[in-house]
Design a protein around this motif. Structure first.
Motif, short mmCIF file in Angstrom:
data_model
loop_
_atom_site.label_atom_id
_atom_site.label_comp_id
_atom_site.label_asym_id
_atom_site.label_seq_id
_atom_site.Cartn_x
_atom_site.Cartn_y
_atom_site.Cartn_z
N GLN A 188 4.56 -1.45 -16.57
CA GLN A 188 5.66 -2.42 -16.65
C GLN A 188 6.02 -2.89 -15.25
OE1 GLN A 188 9.00 -1.76 -19.32
NE2 GLN A 188 10.39 -2.31 -17.67
N LEU A 189 6.09 -4.20 -15.10
CA LEU A 189 6.53 -4.83 -13.86
C LEU A 189 7.93 -5.38 -14.04
CD1 LEU A 189 3.26 -6.82 -13.19
CD2 LEU A 189 4.25 -5.14 -11.62
N ASN A 190 8.83 -5.06 -13.13
CA ASN A 190 10.18 -5.61 -13.12
C ASN A 190 10.34 -6.36 -11.81
OD1 ASN A 190 11.69 -4.46 -15.54
ND2 ASN A 190 10.69 -2.65 -14.68
N PRO A 225 0.82 -1.22 0.00
CA PRO A 225 0.00 0.00 0.00
C PRO A 225 0.85 1.26 0.00
CG PRO A 225 -0.85 -1.59 1.59
CD PRO A 225 0.49 -2.12 1.10
N GLY A 226 0.42 2.23 -0.81
CA GLY A 226 1.09 3.52 -0.85
C GLY A 226 2.42 3.52 -1.57
N SER A 227 2.70 2.46 -2.35
CA SER A 227 3.99 2.39 -3.06
C SER A 227 3.78 1.75 -4.41
CB SER A 227 4.99 1.57 -2.24
OG SER A 227 4.73 0.19 -2.38
N ASN A 228 4.88 1.61 -5.15
CA ASN A 228 4.84 0.90 -6.42
C ASN A 228 5.48 -0.49 -6.30
OD1 ASN A 228 7.51 1.72 -6.15
ND2 ASN A 228 7.76 2.22 -8.31
N ARG A 229 5.65 -0.97 -5.06
CA ARG A 229 6.24 -2.29 -4.80
C ARG A 229 5.20 -3.38 -5.05
NH1 ARG A 229 11.08 -3.39 -4.88
NH2 ARG A 229 10.85 -5.00 -3.33
N VAL A 230 5.61 -4.42 -5.76
CA VAL A 230 4.72 -5.51 -6.14
C VAL A 230 5.39 -6.83 -5.77
CG1 VAL A 230 3.57 -6.64 -8.10
CG2 VAL A 230 3.83 -4.17 -8.08
#
Length: 172
Positions: free
Chosen positions: A110-112, A83-88
């Motif tokens: 895009q996911l890296n 939540p609140g980030s671009n971390r996946v």
């Protein structure tokens, strides 16, 4: 068997940045697989990304040999966003007996991702996978593209799979 989905439930707001993944995607032409320890091959694949309203996306990947149509690789699991980030994070179980946690960042569409943890059944075939890197991106032409690299006990990180897909069905 696909992960269940309920299209009457709204997508959890935490996953809105990933809504472009939702649906069923099929390879528009055979992908290419290679590694130093195997003969190069071509494959087709279907990806399904769905949700049930929770803060996770369910996924299932099913690959088949392009020429003889025999089943190959299967992956299923879940995608979460911090939540609140671009971390996946991708949590993946494979039919080969490998289980992975891949983490990375979402930039635009895009996911890296890179493996953070790997576990395998005690009788897994050698050489063992030691690292996985994955890039999934929505291209400007509307196709989804995936490139997977891996390293084993004997080989450094190198490209293993590359394929593009066209959306067949959309889930929201």
């Amino acid at each position: 068997m696909a992960c269940p989905s309920n299209n009457t439930v709204d997508l959890n707001p935490a996953l809105l940045p990933l809504d472009w993944l939702l649906g069923t995607w099929e390879s528009d032409e055979p992908g290419e697989g290679c590694f130093t320890t195997i003969k190069p091959f071509r494959y087709t694949e279907t990806l399904t990304f769905s949700h049930v309203g929770q803060p996770v996306i369910n996924f299932m990947f099913n690959a088949f040999h392009a020429e003889n149509k025999k089943p190959l690789h299967r992956e299923c699991g879940f995608i979460r966003m911090q939540p609140g980030s671009n971390r996946v994070a991708f949590m993946i179980a494979q039919n080969s007996g490998l289980v992975e946690i891949e983490e990375g960042e979402l930039t635009g569409q895009q996911l890296n991702l890179q493996s953070q943890a790997l576990a395998r059944v005690s009788f897994a075939r050698e050489p063992h996978v030691q690292k996985v890197s994955r890039v999934i991106q929505l291209r400007p032409d509307g196709r989804l593209e995936q490139t997977v690299s891996m390293a084993t006990d004997n080989e450094p990180l190198m490209q293993h799979l590359h394929i593009t897909y066209r959306r067949q069905a959309s889930f929201t």
